[in-house]
Design a protein around this motif. Structure first.
Motif, PDB file in Angstrom:
ATOM      1  N   SER A 105      12.140   8.759  -8.153  1.00  0.00           N
ATOM      2  CA  SER A 105      11.011   8.287  -8.949  1.00  0.00           C
ATOM      3  C   SER A 105      11.079   6.779  -9.149  1.00  0.00           C
ATOM      4  CB  SER A 105      11.010   8.977 -10.320  1.00  0.00           C
ATOM      5  OG  SER A 105       9.950   8.515 -11.138  1.00  0.00           O
ATOM      6  N   PRO A 106       9.938   6.127  -9.364  1.00  0.00           N
ATOM      7  CA  PRO A 106       9.961   4.706  -9.720  1.00  0.00           C
ATOM      8  C   PRO A 106      10.353   4.474 -11.167  1.00  0.00           C
ATOM      9  CG  PRO A 106       7.712   5.502  -9.721  1.00  0.00           C
ATOM     10  CD  PRO A 106       8.559   6.633  -9.208  1.00  0.00           C
TER      11      PRO A 106
ATOM     12  N   LEU B  10       3.706   6.717  -5.476  1.00  0.00           N
ATOM     13  CA  LEU B  10       2.989   7.234  -6.651  1.00  0.00           C
ATOM     14  C   LEU B  10       2.016   6.197  -7.196  1.00  0.00           C
ATOM     15  CD1 LEU B  10       5.856   9.031  -8.614  1.00  0.00           C
ATOM     16  CD2 LEU B  10       4.325   9.972  -6.882  1.00  0.00           C
ATOM     17  N   ASP B  11       2.298   4.920  -6.996  1.00  0.00           N
ATOM     18  CA  ASP B  11       1.410   3.857  -7.470  1.00  0.00           C
ATOM     19  C   ASP B  11       0.102   3.814  -6.694  1.00  0.00           C
ATOM     20  OD1 ASP B  11       3.346   3.024  -9.305  1.00  0.00           O
ATOM     21  OD2 ASP B  11       4.271   1.675  -7.854  1.00  0.00           O
ATOM     22  N   LEU B  12       0.049   4.440  -5.546  1.00  0.00           N
ATOM     23  CA  LEU B  12      -1.142   4.407  -4.706  1.00  0.00           C
ATOM     24  C   LEU B  12      -2.168   5.466  -5.100  1.00  0.00           C
ATOM     25  CD1 LEU B  12       0.580   3.853  -1.238  1.00  0.00           C
ATOM     26  CD2 LEU B  12      -0.368   2.135  -2.802  1.00  0.00           C
ATOM     27  N   LEU B  13      -1.778   6.382  -5.985  1.00  0.00           N
ATOM     28  CA  LEU B  13      -2.702   7.439  -6.406  1.00  0.00           C
ATOM     29  C   LEU B  13      -3.848   6.850  -7.214  1.00  0.00           C
ATOM     30  CD1 LEU B  13      -0.056  10.080  -7.516  1.00  0.00           C
ATOM     31  CD2 LEU B  13      -1.457  10.159  -5.437  1.00  0.00           C
ATOM     32  N   GLY B  14      -5.055   7.339  -6.958  1.00  0.00           N
ATOM     33  CA  GLY B  14      -6.229   6.875  -7.688  1.00  0.00           C
ATOM     34  C   GLY B  14      -6.857   7.983  -8.499  1.00  0.00           C
ATOM     35  N   LYS B  15      -8.018   7.703  -9.071  1.00  0.00           N
ATOM     36  CA  LYS B  15      -8.711   8.689  -9.899  1.00  0.00           C
ATOM     37  C   LYS B  15      -9.385   9.775  -9.065  1.00  0.00           C
ATOM     38  CE  LYS B  15      -9.738   5.979 -14.057  1.00  0.00           C
ATOM     39  NZ  LYS B  15      -9.066   4.711 -13.740  1.00  0.00           N
ATOM     40  N   GLY B  16      -9.679   9.463  -7.792  1.00  0.00           N
ATOM     41  CA  GLY B  16     -10.281  10.444  -6.914  1.00  0.00           C
ATOM     42  C   GLY B  16      -9.265  10.959  -5.914  1.00  0.00           C
ATOM     43  N   TRP B  17      -9.720  11.177  -4.669  1.00  0.00           N
ATOM     44  CA  TRP B  17      -8.802  11.559  -3.599  1.00  0.00           C
ATOM     45  C   TRP B  17      -8.043  10.339  -3.095  1.00  0.00           C
ATOM     46  CZ3 TRP B  17      -8.252  16.569  -3.167  1.00  0.00           C
ATOM     47  CH2 TRP B  17      -9.326  17.436  -3.338  1.00  0.00           C
TER      48      TRP B  17
ATOM     49  N   ARG C 143       6.248  13.001  -2.820  1.00  0.00           N
ATOM     50  CA  ARG C 143       7.553  12.332  -2.841  1.00  0.00           C
ATOM     51  C   ARG C 143       7.399  10.844  -3.156  1.00  0.00           C
ATOM     52  NH1 ARG C 143      12.506  13.600  -0.251  1.00  0.00           N
ATOM     53  NH2 ARG C 143      13.812  11.777   0.092  1.00  0.00           N
ATOM     54  N   HIS C 144       8.312  10.331  -3.930  1.00  0.00           N
ATOM     55  CA  HIS C 144       8.371   8.883  -4.188  1.00  0.00           C
ATOM     56  C   HIS C 144       9.082   8.181  -3.054  1.00  0.00           C
ATOM     57  CE1 HIS C 144       9.912   5.075  -5.702  1.00  0.00           C
ATOM     58  NE2 HIS C 144      11.143   5.548  -5.620  1.00  0.00           N
ATOM     59  N   SER C 145       8.470   7.096  -2.568  1.00  0.00           N
ATOM     60  CA  SER C 145       9.122   6.221  -1.597  1.00  0.00           C
ATOM     61  C   SER C 145       8.561   4.817  -1.798  1.00  0.00           C
ATOM     62  CB  SER C 145       8.843   6.695  -0.165  1.00  0.00           C
ATOM     63  OG  SER C 145       9.471   5.845   0.786  1.00  0.00           O
TER      64      SER C 145
END
Length: 518
Positions: A104-105, A396-403, A382-384
Motif C-alpha cells: 500500500s502507499p 491506487l492514486d490513478l483511480l477516479g470517480k468513474g471507470w 494491487r498497489h505498485s
C-alpha cells in the motif's frame, strides 16, 4: 416545515460522515442528521486500518490523521507491567510499516476515533452539497414509491419538527439504530457476551515504556488483568478490561482506587494520572438480517455490532459507507442503473459476517497480518509505484470517480476505448512496464477498475468496447487479485429475534484531580 434532499443520512459517526463525504464529492445533495449536540469525544476505536487509510489518503487527510496518531508497532506486548522490559509480542492483524510499504502507499494509523471524527466533519462541511444538523431526533420514518419520508424532532425543543423527503435514506445511527427498528430488520447473534470497562486518563507513560512502543499492552498482573493502550499522542491513554465476576467494575471504583490500579499497571508509584472518564458497555456480536429495505440502507454499527477484539468495528463501518456512497452517487447521477445498489449487500455483508465472527472469539484480536489483510483490502487492485504526470504515484492514486482503465505500455489505442452500456466517465492511464507486469496486465492489454479499485474486466489485447462484469458479480466471479478474501464463512449462529437489547452505556467524566505531594 418540509424539505427535500437527494439523500439523508441518520448519524454523524465515522460511517455517516464517510458516506456523506463520498456522496457530496460526487455532487449529490446530502443532509446528515445527528441526535447528539456535537460530535463524540469518546475514543472507543483506536486504529484506522490500511484500507481505511487509503480512502482518507485519497481525500488528503493522511498527514492530519497521522499528526494525532501514536507512533507504535501494531502488536500487543504481554507483560506484567509497562515498566518491565520482559514480555511477549502478539500480532493483531495489522501490518508493520515495512509490511504495509509492500502492499500500500500508506498503512494503518493508531489514531483514536475522537481525533478522526472532527477531521471528517470539517471536510464534510467544506463541501457545497452537504449539510450537517446536530440535535435532531428522527421520530418517524417510512417510504412510499420513490420517496423516503422522515419526521425530525429537535432534541432541545420537541415541539419543533421538520418533515424531510429524499430519494434515499441511510441509517448510520449506531447499535441502537432507530432506522433499523423502523424497517423491522432483526439482528442475528448474541447480545450478551459480557461487559467491557474502560478508564481514560492522561499520564507520561511514554517515559515508562521507553522504546517498547506498542499498540496494546496486555497486563498479566492479576491485580489489573486488562489492556493499556495509547489514545493517540499527548499522553492520552486508556485502561480496559472485560467484566469478571467478583472483580469490581471500573465505573464503580473510586478515583483513588483507579489511580492505584493505573499505577499498578504501569509499575510506577506516584504516577499521578489525570482521570478523564470511565465507561462501560456490553459486548455483542450481531449482524442485521439484511442491509437494505427498498430505498433505505444500513451502514456501520446499525448493520453490525462488534466487540473491540480485532479493532474491526469502525473500519468495517468506514468501508461500508464508502462502498454504498459511490454506488448511490453513480445511480443518482445516472451513471448506472439501480441494479448497482444490489451489490452493496452482496459485497459488504460477507465482510460484516466475517468480522463479527472474529470479534466474537476470545482470541479475535490476535491475527497475523496475512490472515487479516485480505478482509481489509477485499480485492482492490494491487498497489505498485509508477510514473504519472512527471510524478511517482501509486496505482491506487490513478483511480477516479468513474471507470479507470489501466493499460499496458505498448498500445495507445486504449485511449479511444469506451465502456458499453455505462454513462460513467472513463479515464485511461498507460502504465510503465514494471507496474503493468505487477498488476498482471499484458503489454497490450488493459484492466478496468471501479472507483474502489475492484476489477470489473480484463483484456489481453485492444478492444474498443469494454463490457464490464455485472455489478453483483464483481467480487464473487472476478479473477482473484491481491487482497481478495477466502470464501465467506457461514452466517452467525444463535439468531435472537425480537429480543430487547440491554443497554449498559455508562460514561462518567471526572473533575480535574490535583496532584498530591510526593
Amino acid at each position: 416545515m418540509c424539505s427535500q434532499r437527494q439523500v439523508f443520512v441518520v448519524g454523524a459517526g465515522p460511517a455517516g460522515l464517510v458516506l456523506a463525504i463520498t456522496l457530496a464529492a460526487y455532487g449529490v445533495d446530502v443532509l446528515v442528521l445527528e441526535k447528539r449536540a456535537r460530535n463524540s469525544n469518546l475514543s472507543r476505536a483506536l486504529v484506522i486500518s490500511t484500507r481505511s487509510m487509503e480512502i482518507f489518503r485519497a481525500w488528503g487527510l493522511e498527514e492530519r490523521i497521522r499528526a494525532g496518531a501514536a507512533d507504535v508497532k501494531p502488536y500487543l506486548w504481554r507483560t506484567r507491567a509497562l515498566a518491565s522490559s520482559e514480555g511477549t509480542e502478539f500480532a493483531l492483524g495489522y501490518p508493520t510499516a515495512a509490511e504495509a510499504a509492500e502492499i500500500s502507499p500508506t498503512g494503518p494509523a493508531w489514531a483514536p476515533q475522537d481525533h478522526l471524527e472532527p477531521l471528517l466533519l470539517e471536510l464534510l462541511r467544506s463541501l457545497p452539497n452537504a449539510e450537517v444538523r446536530f440535535g435532531c431526533d428522527v421520530v418517524d420514518l417510512n417510504q412510499r414509491g420513490e420517496r423516503v419520508r422522515a419526521v425530525v424532532q429537535s432534541a432541545n425543543d420537541p415541539s419543533t419538527t421538520d418533515e424531510l423527503h429524499a430519494g434515499f435514506a441511510v441509517g448510520a445511527d449506531g447499535t441502537h439504530s432507530v432506522v433499523r427498528d423502523a424497517l423491522g430488520i432483526p439482528l442475528h447473534g448474541p447480545d450478551d457476551l459480557g461487559e467491557f470497562h474502560r478508564v481514560e486518563f492522561l499520564a507520561p507513560l511514554e517515559d515508562v515504556v521507553g522504546d517498547r512502543r506498542y499498540g496494546l499492552y496486555g497486563i498479566s498482573n492479576p491485580e489489573v488483568g486488562g489492556v493499556v493502550a495509547p489514545r493517540g499522542r499527548s499522553g492520552r491513554w486508556g485502561l480496559s478490561r472485560e467484566g469478571t465476576p467478583g472483580r469490581p467494575r471500573l465505573v464503580d471504583m473510586s478515583e483513588d482506587e483507579l489511580v492505584e490500579l493505573i499505577e499498578t499497571a504501569a509499575g510506577v508509584r506516584r504516577l499521578h494520572p489525570e482521570l478523564e472518564r470511565s465507561n462501560a458497555f456490553r459486548f455483542a456480536a450481531q449482524i442485521a438480517e439484511r442491509y437494505r429495505d427498498g430505498r433505505v440502507f444500513l451502514v456501520g454499527d446499525a448493520a453490525h455490532r462488534m466487540t473491540p477484539r480485532g479493532g474491526t468495528g469502525m473500519n468495517t463501518a468506514i468501508q461500508d459507507a464508502y462502498d454504498l456512497g459511490w454506488k448511490l452517487a453513480w445511480v443518482l447521477r445516472g451513471w448506472s442503473g439501480a441494479a448497482l445498489l444490489d451489490s452493496y449487500e452482496v459485497e459488504r455483508r460477507p465482510v460484516g459476517v466475517h468480522n463479527v465472527e472474529r470479534a466474537q472469539q476470545s482470541d479475535g484480536a490476535r491475527r497475523d497480518a496475512a490472515d487479516a489483510l485480505p478482509w481489509d483490502l477485499y480485492g482492490r487492485v494491487r498497489h505498485s509505484w509508477t510514473r504519472h504526470a512527471a510524478r511517482t504515484v501509486s496505482t491506487l492514486d490513478l483511480l477516479g470517480k468513474g471507470w479507470t482503465a489501466l493499460v499496458g505500455p505498448t498500445d495507445r489505442r486504449w485511449h479511444g476505448a469506451r465502456v458499453v452500456d455505462s454513462c460513467a466517465p472513463l479515464v485511461v492511464h498507460q502504465l510503465q512496464g514494471d507496474a503493468a507486469a505487477a498488476l498482471g496486465i499484458d503489454p497490450g492489454g488493459a484492466l478496468l477498475l471501479r472507483p474502489d479499485g475492484k476489477e470489473a474486466g480484463r483484456w489481453a489485447c485492444f478492444t474498443p468496447a469494454l463490457i464490464p462484469a455485472a455489478p453483483t458479480s464483481l467480487v464473487v466471479d472476478s479473477p482473484r487479485t491481491e487482497g481478495s478474501p477466502r470464501p465467506c464463512p457461514s452466517p452467525i449462529p444463535s439468531p435472537r429475534r425480537g429480543r430487547p437489547l440491554r443497554r449498559v452505556d455508562v460514561d462518567t467524566p471526572f473533575a480535574p484531580r490535583p496532584h498530591s505531594p510526593d
